[in-house]
Enzyme design. Structure first.
Site, short mmCIF file in Angstrom:
data_model
loop_
_atom_site.label_atom_id
_atom_site.label_comp_id
_atom_site.label_asym_id
_atom_site.label_seq_id
_atom_site.Cartn_x
_atom_site.Cartn_y
_atom_site.Cartn_z
N LYS A 1 41.85 30.36 27.27
CA LYS A 1 42.07 30.14 25.84
C LYS A 1 41.07 29.11 25.29
O LYS A 1 40.54 29.27 24.20
CB LYS A 1 43.52 29.70 25.60
CG LYS A 1 44.52 30.83 25.87
CD LYS A 1 45.95 30.34 25.93
CE LYS A 1 46.91 31.49 26.24
NZ LYS A 1 48.24 31.00 26.66
N ASP B 1 44.83 30.27 32.80
CA ASP B 1 45.25 30.83 31.52
C ASP B 1 44.84 29.91 30.37
O ASP B 1 44.29 30.36 29.36
CB ASP B 1 46.78 31.04 31.54
CG ASP B 1 47.32 31.39 30.18
OD1 ASP B 1 47.06 32.52 29.72
OD2 ASP B 1 47.99 30.54 29.55
N GLY C 1 55.13 45.03 28.01
CA GLY C 1 55.96 44.15 27.18
C GLY C 1 55.42 44.05 25.75
O GLY C 1 56.12 44.37 24.78
N VAL C 2 54.17 43.60 25.62
CA VAL C 2 53.57 43.47 24.29
C VAL C 2 53.40 44.85 23.66
O VAL C 2 53.66 45.05 22.47
CB VAL C 2 52.21 42.75 24.38
CG1 VAL C 2 51.50 42.78 23.03
CG2 VAL C 2 52.39 41.32 24.86
N GLY C 3 52.95 45.81 24.48
CA GLY C 3 52.70 47.16 23.97
C GLY C 3 53.92 47.79 23.34
O GLY C 3 53.83 48.39 22.27
N GLU D 1 43.45 37.74 17.42
CA GLU D 1 44.30 36.57 17.12
C GLU D 1 45.20 36.21 18.28
O GLU D 1 45.33 35.04 18.64
CB GLU D 1 45.13 36.86 15.86
CG GLU D 1 46.00 35.71 15.38
CD GLU D 1 45.17 34.48 15.03
OE1 GLU D 1 45.07 33.59 15.91
OE2 GLU D 1 44.63 34.38 13.93
N GLY E 1 62.11 33.73 33.47
CA GLY E 1 61.07 34.67 33.08
C GLY E 1 59.92 34.02 32.33
O GLY E 1 59.13 34.70 31.67
#
Lengths: 367, 367
Positions: free
Chosen positions: A229, A225, A18-20, A149, A211
């Protein structure tokens, strides 16, 4: 190094999910827009496939997903990839668009060989404190750069802002916020500042259908998660936090459902536990407040924690919308009103944006 | 250039007022904390006095204000300063901590001679569009850097965020916010979201007594400060705004008081005009809203404007506290919920912080 190659920077990418995919599209536009330095993709892989040539010939930036799909090449094992990249004769940036612990564990080797790293991969910076130290020691020693970031708040300028505060000599006393888009969505729907909201289990189900959760919603509800962070931010603020499990993290998974076999079975059985969450909500309402799932770092007392807290309706954390993140930095210079950053903290495009802007920072420093 | 001098960067500073003094203190700490590159102050001046030696010997960073006070040296005229700095043999950064148009007008000369510039000086980036173009063309040609984070929102990451959005290929559609700490304080007191607030003239008087306004409050109430900041952001977003007077700016100075001789006389006569502001406030209240002094840039329709607008009580702009700034970026990637940055947008320490972090960025790119 020849003068000509100083204006060329090679890019290697691991991950095209997805990010890629969003990053690839941003990279293609970036390369078209900025003639210098010349960006040359020399390697890209998914977990199964790869594209590269032994003489480092540029890979076309268009239609990479379909090129990958039809490729017969397997990914290089990580030690071989390090060798491959460090023999190209050009400065190289590795873009890790995975959430793989194995890739993260190899950062110190890449960095020590002069390969810069940009990544949204949280695991590299929130696993053992030793890996954190090894990563930055390797970068320091070789001069290679490492930026991450998007490991907190996606493209929101969270990490760069915290670094600026620390590097310019401000004292960060406390960091507080909503660090999970999923948790933000769940609580903004379950306990809105006006209206009554839905049943907890129904909101979780809805979030999954939209989703907004991991395939198994427990991977969001366990709080890990958010803990990852906070680990990253706490370390940047100067606290040597050992791991994301070395401080209190409240899980929203009922004990009885921790070991059910699947996410679907979990969702099926969750309604039986709605009363618990309903009670928490009612308790907050009695005080004129709403409940939110937040993380906080008290730098002064060195306390890091993740869990449910109550907020006045007028508090910026209560007023959050949709799946937005909000991060408040309390510092000596900023005094009683914190520096606040707010906005979408998840999603392919905004996560990739953080990776792309990190890449631009590396380019401005090495090219 | 010798390898040794590559790890030394010379610093020249113009201005040692409120922001300048805070910057000096941050610079002293920075130089003590970071051994590399070695930061060497070779020149500092106020409008009347200067410290430097013709052979570029380092000036001690401690007690500069008192060293300046007892100095017999006059500042170098700007063209001479350019010559002085460009013959040092080391890379040099000019820190302009003034709000002087003359110094701003000289940036293209400094930059074209390879001297980088960091500054909170709004005038450099909000005067004629030609000066803006000359500044960035000079930097582009020589490779010198120019950063001005503190020209909007002091140390808040406003300019860096907007640049990241644009540089990574996002489309900024709208920027909206409260850009003046003075205006923020005035309206948060005059028209609070709960309670009734004071008379307008009384709030202006109080703000002046607390040091939140310029010596003559009309210099805040004319809206020009906000117009300058919007000019900068609009240009960064791609609009070639000609000047801060080339778009509608609402002044809160009653016509009849525009030409009274002094700020004191203005404050004395202001109560006679309270009814006007009271009416504006009442009109907003009738709609369940509050009035705020905001600036907005609609990038799509190319409209920039500054003035009073009404906001729902739940809007983040209405809920602002104290003298905080808030800036919302609406973009294609961020969708309906903007990326928001909020916090103190004025004050010596936070403004100097923006300058110091700009200096660090320049160092990471040139040293």
């Amino acid at each position: 190094m020849a003068a000509a190659s100083a204006r060329q920077v090679n890019i290697a990418i691991i991950g095209a999910g997805g990010v890629g995919k969003c990053f690839l599209s941003q990279l293609e536009q970036l390369a078209a827009r900025r003639p210098s330095p010349k960006l040359v993709l020399t390697y890209i892989c998914t977990s199964k496939k790869a594209l590269y040539s032994t003489d480092h010939v540029a890979i076309s930036l268009s239609n990479i997903p379909s090129s990958l799909a039809s490729s017969q090449q397997a990914p290089l094992p990580l030690p071989k990839l390090v060798d491959f990249l460090s023999t190209s004769g050009s400065k190289t940036v590795l873009v890790d668009n995975t959430s793989s612990q194995d890739v993260a564990d190899a950062y110190p080797i890449f960095l020590s060989r002069g390969i810069s790293v940009v990544t949204p991969n949280k695991k590299a910076f929130s696993s053992s404190y030793k890996l954190w130290q090894d990563i930055f020691a390797a970068a320091e020693q070789s001069g290679a750069k490492v930026f991450h970031e998007s490991s907190v708040g996606a493209g929101l300028p969270v990490i760069s802002t915290l670094k600026d505060l620390v590097d310019t000599g401000d004292e960060v006393t406390k960091i507080e916020g909503v660090f999970s888009g999923t948790m933000s969505f769940l609580f903004n729907s379950f306990a809105p500042t006006s209206g009554s909201g839905g049943k907890w289990s129904a909101e979780v189900k809805k979030a999954k259908e939209l989703g907004y959760t991991e395939p198994d919603p427990r991977d969001d509800l366990n709080g890990l998660d958010v803990a990852r962070k906070l680990t990253i931010l706490a370390r940047l603020a100067g606290l040597p936090v050992e791991s994301p499990t070395s401080f209190p993290v409240q899980s929203l998974i009922p004990k009885e459902l921790e070991s059910v076999a699947s996410g679907d079975e979990f969702l099926e059985k969750l309604p039986a536990f709605d009363a618990q969450m309903e009670e928490t909500k009612a308790e907050a309402e009695k005080e004129g407040k709403v409940v939110r799932f937040v993380g906080s770092i008290d730098v002064t007392t060195k306390q890091v924690k993740v869990g449910l807290e109550k907020f006045d309706l007028s508090h910026p954390i209560a007023a959050l919308k949709g799946s937005d993140n909000i991060i408040s930095f309390y510092t000596r210079r900023y005094g009683s009103n914190p520096l606040i950053i707010q906005g979408a903290g998840a999603g392919g495009d905004v996560t990739a944006m953080g990776v792309t802007s990190d890449l631009l920072k590396v380019l401005s420093q090495i090219a």
